[in-house]
Design an enzyme around this catalytic site. Structure first.
Site, PDB file in Angstrom:
ATOM      1  CG  ASN A 224      -2.153  -1.290   1.183  1.00 59.00           C
ATOM      2  OD1 ASN A 224      -2.212  -1.895   0.064  1.00 59.00           O
ATOM      3  ND2 ASN A 224      -2.655  -1.703   2.107  1.00 59.00           N
ATOM      4  CG  ASP A 226      -2.585   3.225   2.359  1.00 57.39           C
ATOM      5  OD1 ASP A 226      -1.671   3.156   3.439  1.00 57.39           O
ATOM      6  OD2 ASP A 226      -3.579   2.770   2.791  1.00 57.39           O
ATOM      7  CG  HIS A 243       3.616  -1.299  -4.968  1.00 57.17           C
ATOM      8  ND1 HIS A 243       2.746  -2.011  -4.782  1.00 57.17           N
ATOM      9  CD2 HIS A 243       4.875  -2.609  -4.560  1.00 57.17           C
ATOM     10  CE1 HIS A 243       2.669  -3.325  -5.523  1.00 57.17           C
ATOM     11  NE2 HIS A 243       5.026  -3.966  -6.035  1.00 57.17           N
ATOM     12  CB  CYS A 251      17.823  14.297  -0.295  1.00 59.92           C
ATOM     13  SG  CYS A 251      18.933  15.113  -1.158  1.00 59.92           S
ATOM     14  CB  SER A 322      -6.530 -10.483  -4.941  1.00 57.77           C
ATOM     15  OG  SER A 322      -5.240 -10.458  -5.581  1.00 57.77           O
ATOM     16  CD  GLN A 349     -11.213  -9.832  -5.067  1.00 57.83           C
ATOM     17  OE1 GLN A 349     -10.092  -8.532  -5.064  1.00 57.83           O
ATOM     18  NE2 GLN A 349     -11.950  -9.882  -6.538  1.00 57.83           N
TER      19      GLN A 349
END
Length: 399
Positions: A224, A226, A243, A251, A322, A349
């Site tokens: 994530n 976020d 990610h 920097c 998933s 899922q």
């Protein structure tokens, strides 16, 4: 040919002139478990592609660099992130001529060949995107089993989190029935929701912080961006953000990290540059975001941390993903396939690895952690630093 997702975050050199002279004649013995020849350390090792010697990186005892100085063998393969380095060019390198070696190393490391996915989003036509829910009485039994597995791991549990842990923060997922990619594939524009800056950590994020404080889990690896794990209180050294983090910029000259209170990309970027500069005296370097876009390579330090923690763990707890994007989806399988560890998957899922799971839970992660923290007697605060309330999930009522 699939483009190999090597994991360095800097631009590799694509015209290395030493490849013809840098590769062994015949087959290399690729065994990612071989320790350093110089110090017997099992971590951060590099395979010389000329003679097959295995030596440790500069982050351990620099025996790989010493090997180069003694032999002038140009090219080595990292067993941590499967990147290639040319010592003579002093650069990461990339070439079609290295693809066969990379594929062999990937297969040996993860126990399966690289995925030939028809979509960078990880989905293929006909994939089941429906969500499934355990009945309450079944869920209770499964969470009790999960608590037992965590206790049995002796604090060597790594949690792997995806978009599903943030949906209760009103951040949409990617591949759910109303996910970003699902709607986009149908030609439907996602309705505007909250901004990422308005999202607050969920019960799952806070639970993982409290469990780490008490040694119940050992590490968190997340795909994530976020930033909610960090906002909840997880420290940088306690997790890998594979990610990136929308609140973090670094920097380009001195590598200083800045963790902001705002989304560093919200005003736009140019080649990841955020148009801010470093405040270190005599530096003044340009700052860049840390977001990894499709087709870009994962940051070396983050994937290396995740890889090392995966090898040390005995239980992988997969939450809200998933498991469609490589290599992140393969990290939880490392202890299962190499250390005879256990795998638990909690996702609404189906995943490609459900049959390998020792325990498969079909329920929202917040619901699971509300039950789990009670069983493990881990107290959860009602408010965290910054004044964010910790919202306990409503009673579980599956559809």
């Amino acid at each position: 040919m699939e483009q190999e997702p090597q994991f360095f975050a800097v631009q590799p050199k694509t015209d290395c002139p030493h490849i013809d002279d840098g590769l062994i004649t015949g087959m290399l013995n690729i065994d990612v478990k071989i320790p350093c020849a110089g110090c017997n350390d099992p971590k951060e090792n590099w395979l010389c592609l000329k003679c097959g010697a295995v030596n440790c990186s500069r982050f351990v005892n620099s025996h790989a660099a010493e090997h180069y100085e003694q032999t002038k063998h140009h090219i080595a393969l990292s067993y941590s992130d499967l990147s290639f380095w040319c010592y003579t060019c002093d650069s990461y390198i990339k070439s079609r001529e290295l693809h066969q070696i990379w594929t062999a190393a990937y297969t040996e490391k993860f126990g399966e060949p690289p995925h030939q996915s028809s979509s960078s989003r990880g989905l293929k036509p006909g994939d089941d995107i429906n969500e499934y829910y355990d009945p309450p009485e079944v869920l209770q039994q499964k969470v009790e089993r999960l608590a037992d597995l965590i206790v049995q791991s002796g604090g060597r549990t790594v949690a792997y989190t995806g978009a599903g842990v943030s949906t209760s923060a009103k951040i949409p997922d990617y591949r759910g029935p109303q996910g970003y990619w699902t709607l986009k594939d149908k030609g439907i524009e996602m309705k505007p929701g909250i901004t990422i800056e308005q999202a607050i950590p969920t019960y799952t994020h806070v639970s993982l912080v409290e469990m780490k404080k008490r040694g119940v889990i050992s590490f968190v690896t997340s795909t994530n961006v976020d930033g909610l794990h960090r906002r909840a209180g997880t420290a940088a050294h306690e997790m890998s953000e594979l990610h990136g983090n929308c609140y973090k910029e670094t920097c380009t000259k001195c590598d200083k990290e800045y963790l902001r209170t705002f989304d560093v990309t919200k005003n736009g970027t140019l080649n990841h540059l955020t148009f801010r500069t470093c405040d270190v005296a005599e530096c003044g370097g340009n700052l860049k975001d840390t977001i990894i876009n499709f087709g870009e390579n994962l940051p070396h330090d983050e994937i290396t941390k995740a890889d090392q923690e995966a090898h040390k763990s005995t239980l992988s707890l997969v939450l809200g993903t998933s498991m469609r994007v490589s290599p992140a989806c393969l990290l939880p399988l490392i202890p299962v396939r190499s250390n005879k560890g256990k795998l638990v998957i909690c996702n609404l899922q189906k995943t490609p690895y459900d049959k390998e799971a020792d325990l498969r839970i079909w329920a929202p992660t917040d619901v699971v952690f509300a039950m789990l923290t009670e069983l493990l007697k881990v107290p959860i605060p009602t408010e965290i630093t910054g004044g964010y309330p910790v919202n306990r999930p409503p009673p579980y009522q599956p559809d």
